[in-house]
Design a protein around this motif. Structure first.
Motif, PDB file in Angstrom:
ATOM      1  N   LEU A  82       0.826  -1.210   0.000  1.00  0.00           N
ATOM      2  CA  LEU A  82       0.000   0.000   0.000  1.00  0.00           C
ATOM      3  C   LEU A  82       0.861   1.262   0.000  1.00  0.00           C
ATOM      4  CD1 LEU A  82      -2.687  -0.868   2.740  1.00  0.00           C
ATOM      5  CD2 LEU A  82      -2.728  -1.392   0.291  1.00  0.00           C
ATOM      6  N   GLY A  83       0.366   2.289  -0.667  1.00  0.00           N
ATOM      7  CA  GLY A  83       0.974   3.615  -0.606  1.00  0.00           C
ATOM      8  C   GLY A  83      -0.017   4.572   0.048  1.00  0.00           C
ATOM      9  N   TYR A  84       0.500   5.679   0.583  1.00  0.00           N
ATOM     10  CA  TYR A  84      -0.398   6.651   1.214  1.00  0.00           C
ATOM     11  C   TYR A  84       0.107   8.069   0.968  1.00  0.00           C
ATOM     12  CZ  TYR A  84      -3.514   8.799   4.598  1.00  0.00           C
ATOM     13  OH  TYR A  84      -4.486   9.577   5.180  1.00  0.00           O
ATOM     14  N   ILE A  85      -0.768   8.915   0.491  1.00  0.00           N
ATOM     15  CA  ILE A  85      -0.418  10.325   0.284  1.00  0.00           C
ATOM     16  C   ILE A  85      -1.159  11.152   1.325  1.00  0.00           C
ATOM     17  CG2 ILE A  85      -0.323  12.243  -1.364  1.00  0.00           C
ATOM     18  CD1 ILE A  85      -0.554  10.246  -3.627  1.00  0.00           C
ATOM     19  N   ASP A 108       2.591  -5.395   7.942  1.00  0.00           N
ATOM     20  CA  ASP A 108       3.492  -4.572   8.744  1.00  0.00           C
ATOM     21  C   ASP A 108       3.281  -3.092   8.387  1.00  0.00           C
ATOM     22  OD1 ASP A 108       5.506  -3.222   9.983  1.00  0.00           O
ATOM     23  OD2 ASP A 108       7.156  -4.328   9.036  1.00  0.00           O
ATOM     24  N   PRO A 109       2.791  -2.282   9.335  1.00  0.00           N
ATOM     25  CA  PRO A 109       2.519  -0.859   9.043  1.00  0.00           C
ATOM     26  C   PRO A 109       3.765  -0.122   8.541  1.00  0.00           C
ATOM     27  CG  PRO A 109       1.562  -1.478  11.155  1.00  0.00           C
ATOM     28  CD  PRO A 109       2.391  -2.643  10.713  1.00  0.00           C
ATOM     29  N   ASP A 110       4.949  -0.622   8.895  1.00  0.00           N
ATOM     30  CA  ASP A 110       6.173   0.054   8.442  1.00  0.00           C
ATOM     31  C   ASP A 110       6.414  -0.111   6.943  1.00  0.00           C
ATOM     32  OD1 ASP A 110       6.658   0.991  10.946  1.00  0.00           O
ATOM     33  OD2 ASP A 110       8.094  -0.584  11.480  1.00  0.00           O
ATOM     34  N   THR A 111       5.701  -1.018   6.308  1.00  0.00           N
ATOM     35  CA  THR A 111       5.878  -1.186   4.854  1.00  0.00           C
ATOM     36  C   THR A 111       5.058  -0.153   4.065  1.00  0.00           C
ATOM     37  OG1 THR A 111       4.042  -2.750   4.625  1.00  0.00           O
ATOM     38  CG2 THR A 111       6.241  -3.677   5.113  1.00  0.00           C
ATOM     39  N   LEU A 112       4.202   0.595   4.754  1.00  0.00           N
ATOM     40  CA  LEU A 112       3.390   1.619   4.070  1.00  0.00           C
ATOM     41  C   LEU A 112       4.315   2.687   3.476  1.00  0.00           C
ATOM     42  CD1 LEU A 112       0.428   2.633   3.554  1.00  0.00           C
ATOM     43  CD2 LEU A 112       0.670   4.006   5.629  1.00  0.00           C
ATOM     44  N   ILE A 113       4.192   2.906   2.184  1.00  0.00           N
ATOM     45  CA  ILE A 113       5.001   3.945   1.525  1.00  0.00           C
ATOM     46  C   ILE A 113       4.251   5.269   1.632  1.00  0.00           C
ATOM     47  CG2 ILE A 113       6.110   4.667  -0.619  1.00  0.00           C
ATOM     48  CD1 ILE A 113       5.988   1.749  -1.516  1.00  0.00           C
ATOM     49  N   VAL A 114       4.772   6.188   2.433  1.00  0.00           N
ATOM     50  CA  VAL A 114       4.052   7.430   2.722  1.00  0.00           C
ATOM     51  C   VAL A 114       4.733   8.617   2.045  1.00  0.00           C
ATOM     52  CG1 VAL A 114       3.261   8.981   4.551  1.00  0.00           C
ATOM     53  CG2 VAL A 114       3.340   6.512   4.962  1.00  0.00           C
ATOM     54  N   GLN A 152       8.794   3.762  -7.257  1.00  0.00           N
ATOM     55  CA  GLN A 152       9.500   2.816  -6.384  1.00  0.00           C
ATOM     56  C   GLN A 152       9.773   1.509  -7.142  1.00  0.00           C
ATOM     57  OE1 GLN A 152       9.880   3.255  -2.764  1.00  0.00           O
ATOM     58  NE2 GLN A 152       9.497   5.383  -3.323  1.00  0.00           N
ATOM     59  N   PRO A 153      10.828   0.781  -6.743  1.00  0.00           N
ATOM     60  CA  PRO A 153      11.142  -0.482  -7.408  1.00  0.00           C
ATOM     61  C   PRO A 153       9.974  -1.477  -7.382  1.00  0.00           C
ATOM     62  CG  PRO A 153      12.807   0.041  -5.699  1.00  0.00           C
ATOM     63  CD  PRO A 153      11.817   1.138  -5.695  1.00  0.00           C
ATOM     64  N   ASN A 154       9.293  -1.565  -6.247  1.00  0.00           N
ATOM     65  CA  ASN A 154       8.194  -2.524  -6.141  1.00  0.00           C
ATOM     66  C   ASN A 154       6.937  -1.745  -5.760  1.00  0.00           C
ATOM     67  OD1 ASN A 154       6.880  -4.929  -6.081  1.00  0.00           O
ATOM     68  ND2 ASN A 154       7.760  -5.639  -4.132  1.00  0.00           N
ATOM     69  N   PRO A 155       6.328  -1.069  -6.736  1.00  0.00           N
ATOM     70  CA  PRO A 155       5.283  -0.083  -6.393  1.00  0.00           C
ATOM     71  C   PRO A 155       4.043  -0.747  -5.797  1.00  0.00           C
ATOM     72  CG  PRO A 155       5.375  -0.405  -8.765  1.00  0.00           C
ATOM     73  CD  PRO A 155       6.516  -1.184  -8.196  1.00  0.00           C
ATOM     74  N   PRO A 156       3.304   0.001  -5.003  1.00  0.00           N
ATOM     75  CA  PRO A 156       2.084  -0.544  -4.390  1.00  0.00           C
ATOM     76  C   PRO A 156       1.010  -0.827  -5.434  1.00  0.00           C
ATOM     77  CG  PRO A 156       2.319   1.813  -3.900  1.00  0.00           C
ATOM     78  CD  PRO A 156       3.559   1.399  -4.609  1.00  0.00           C
ATOM     79  N   THR A 157       0.069  -1.691  -5.066  1.00  0.00           N
ATOM     80  CA  THR A 157      -1.065  -1.965  -5.960  1.00  0.00           C
ATOM     81  C   THR A 157      -2.259  -1.077  -5.601  1.00  0.00           C
ATOM     82  OG1 THR A 157      -1.822  -3.725  -4.497  1.00  0.00           O
ATOM     83  CG2 THR A 157      -0.359  -4.357  -6.314  1.00  0.00           C
ATOM     84  N   ALA A 158      -2.166  -0.401  -4.452  1.00  0.00           N
ATOM     85  CA  ALA A 158      -3.236   0.529  -4.069  1.00  0.00           C
ATOM     86  C   ALA A 158      -2.619   1.732  -3.369  1.00  0.00           C
ATOM     87  CB  ALA A 158      -4.242  -0.154  -3.140  1.00  0.00           C
ATOM     88  N   VAL A 159      -3.059   2.916  -3.758  1.00  0.00           N
ATOM     89  CA  VAL A 159      -2.583   4.144  -3.114  1.00  0.00           C
ATOM     90  C   VAL A 159      -3.793   4.830  -2.478  1.00  0.00           C
ATOM     91  CG1 VAL A 159      -1.491   6.392  -3.457  1.00  0.00           C
ATOM     92  CG2 VAL A 159      -0.663   4.396  -4.736  1.00  0.00           C
ATOM     93  N   LEU A 160      -3.762   4.921  -1.154  1.00  0.00           N
ATOM     94  CA  LEU A 160      -4.831   5.638  -0.438  1.00  0.00           C
ATOM     95  C   LEU A 160      -4.390   7.087  -0.271  1.00  0.00           C
ATOM     96  CD1 LEU A 160      -4.491   2.534   0.874  1.00  0.00           C
ATOM     97  CD2 LEU A 160      -6.521   3.314   2.105  1.00  0.00           C
ATOM     98  N   SER A 169      -5.142   0.750  -7.703  1.00  0.00           N
ATOM     99  CA  SER A 169      -6.357   1.314  -7.099  1.00  0.00           C
ATOM    100  C   SER A 169      -5.999   2.608  -6.381  1.00  0.00           C
ATOM    101  CB  SER A 169      -6.959   0.333  -6.086  1.00  0.00           C
ATOM    102  OG  SER A 169      -7.663  -0.696  -6.757  1.00  0.00           O
ATOM    103  N   ILE A 170      -6.934   3.535  -6.363  1.00  0.00           N
ATOM    104  CA  ILE A 170      -6.720   4.828  -5.696  1.00  0.00           C
ATOM    105  C   ILE A 170      -7.980   5.157  -4.895  1.00  0.00           C
ATOM    106  CG2 ILE A 170      -6.398   7.319  -6.084  1.00  0.00           C
ATOM    107  CD1 ILE A 170      -4.822   6.535  -8.653  1.00  0.00           C
ATOM    108  N   THR A 171      -7.816   5.615  -3.653  1.00  0.00           N
ATOM    109  CA  THR A 171      -8.987   6.020  -2.866  1.00  0.00           C
ATOM    110  C   THR A 171      -8.785   7.416  -2.281  1.00  0.00           C
ATOM    111  OG1 THR A 171      -8.117   5.069  -0.818  1.00  0.00           O
ATOM    112  CG2 THR A 171      -9.486   3.629  -2.186  1.00  0.00           C
TER     113      THR A 171
END
Lengths: 342, 342
Positions: free
Chosen positions: A188-191, A218-224, A244-252, A278-280
């Motif tokens: 997961l990614g988060y903006i 693991d919350p530490d894997t969240l790309i913020v 990112q090398p291994n980009p998230p499949t969903a960005v919240l 996915s984007i939310t």
């Protein structure tokens, strides 16, 4: 503009009283406590007020009546639409009660917010709407010392005693993130907007992490990525995350403005939403439904929040019992931007 | 909120003077003419102001200083983004000059606008930003009698003497409509806001008709729908226009909010934009680039307009020479929503 020597004299309370054939006390009552004057008298006096172009001397009036029928609101931004609908509802409800709303925008700057709170009180605001609870204790001291009724909106925190109407930002975001994870997303990614001085942004970020922990991620894997609130900033942050090398499949995203920017950027990058990513969002403001695909987002009852905040503040101003803080429900508005990972 | 008997006493000017070791006259200067006090003294006094939670007595202060460092703006709507960017720029520029901006929203209601102008002046506004020139003469009398500097934005009309900064709404729309007609469109539709009390909306409609006449089309064939400014209203008006027996091949809209609603509706109706129908906007606010296809629209320099309006109003407030009205240029922002008829 007229030059000084051409300037007609400024009409006084006495002029209005003379023109409408009533006492100055009656004119004053019409201005400060119109419900204590007959409709007929009030109309006649108000006509004279208009005809003469009379404006009450705000110093004398405020000192005499201790009521200006002006409320203030300090919001973080006027430039994007996050607060617009709730604020409009707040203003409409106040208008129905004969109260004028004056709005100041702090540009998310705590020092400027403090200045604006002081300015609104100095200008005679009878009540104040503030966004969230995050501000220097000094601001509250200032308001309490002067007995200025105030309410926080966009936030509900059961651990806080201050009067508020809003929703649980953390829980609402946890619900959405749980739905995302439930569809099978693991990276997961988060903006987010700046979380310092913004309790809503902080609670939403915590909400995503809580959902991850709950579902064994693991919350530490969240790309913020932290950024400012604009379409463009959301687009830029999204591009960084996807590089990112291994980009998230969903960005919240912390709100719909950021999410709309992200969706546009996905299209620019040739990514299909939601098949490739996915984007939310969060808020369910009107642009959520304008972008293609529409945003899956947290629906916030903006209109109800603004209208009820006005009612609660009027209650306080009128010396009625202090209302309880109100927790509003949110729900997930499902549109096309969220799907299972492919 | 504290109960009355727990309320600490309200700090006075004297308290601030005592705490900062200066005279009350110096405290007053720090608040009302900070540029006439040394930086060091100002800092010490402002710290005492903050520590004590002092707020100037607005009545006494206004009467003494005749300057509150508060400006007002009355805009027709806060709920959609039309005025947001220009207003933000106006506020930022004022902030740099130490002036706080208070904003009121009239909901396009002239009576309410008049009330708000009075309220802002009664609350001590030193200057006012208004939108357009359309308002009762009484409002201008009121402002001139009190020598309150004011400026109209979003409008430039060479036939009007009042101070303004804006653009020629009629000419800008004529340029866009000429481009539409130049592509071969002969049957045109137009979605407008209420034109009564809105000189901008009226001038834009006239602009479309002028372009039609110039290009040998009968302006009476223009299919016009009037509505309110929202995505949904724009969508509804567009559906009505397209339900005509011989629907237009291009629908121009009085602003971007209406146009974005129209584009979304076209997709709902299964119409391709621009192959089946072209759609244009006016304003070039950020949603113009969010919808797919992007809107071809008139670009208005919102930021420049807001910032320069602030500078002009500050000039007036400071007693400098009255600046000339400013005419800003607009241009056509070309995106995917306009093409030749098929």
């Amino acid at each position: 503009m007229l030059k000084k020597d051409e300037m007609p004299s400024i009409p006084t309370l006495e002029d209005v009283a003379r023109a409408s054939g009533v006492s100055t006390a009656t004119v004053s009552r019409c201005l400060n406590a119109p419900d204590r004057v007959s409709e007929k008298t009030r109309k006649r006096v108000m006509k004279a007020v208009q005809d003469l172009g009379y404006a009450p001397n705000f110093g004398a009036q405020a000192l005499a009546a201790k009521r200006t029928n002006t409320f203030g609101a300090v919001i973080p931004t006027i430039e994007n639409a996050i607060f617009a609908r709730g604020l409009q509802a707040f203003g409409e409800e106040l208008h129905r009660a004969g109260v004028t709303l004056l709005v100041a925008s702090s540009s998310y700057d705590p020092a400027r917010e403090e200045e604006q709170i002081r300015a609104l009180v100095a200008r005679g605001a009878d009540g104040l709407l503030l966004i969230g609870h995050d501000r220097h204790e000094r601001c509250y001291d200032f308001l309490e010392r002067r007995q200025i009724p105030h309410i926080a909106a966009w936030v509900y925190d059961s651990g806080c005693d201050r009067l508020a109407i809003g929703f649980d930002n953390r829980e609402a975001m946890t619900a959405l993130a749980s739905e995302v994870i439930g569809l099978g997303h693991r990276r997961l990614g988060y903006i987010t907007a700046e979380i310092v001085g913004n309790d809503r942004a902080r609670a939403r970020l915590e909400g995503v992490k809580a959902a991850m922990a709950e579902h064994g991620l693991d919350p530490d894997t969240l790309i913020v990525r932290g950024t400012e609130y604009s379409f463009q900033e959301g687009a830029d942050a999204f591009a960084e995350i996807m590089a990112q090398p291994n980009p998230p499949t969903a960005v919240l995203c912390g709100n719909d403005v950021l999410a709309v920017g992200a969706v546009k950027q996905a299209l620019n990058l040739g990514l299909r939403v939601p098949q490739d990513v996915s984007i939310t969002g969060f808020d369910d403001i009107s642009v959520a439904d304008i972008v293609t695909p529409g945003l899956t987002t947290v629906h916030v009852p903006h209109w109800e929040m603004g209208a009820r905040a006005a009612q609660m503040l009027l209650q306080l101003r009128n010396g009625e019992d202090r209302p309880d803080s109100v927790r509003l429900d949110t729900y997930i508005a499902r549109r096309g931007s969220l799907g299972p990972p492919s």
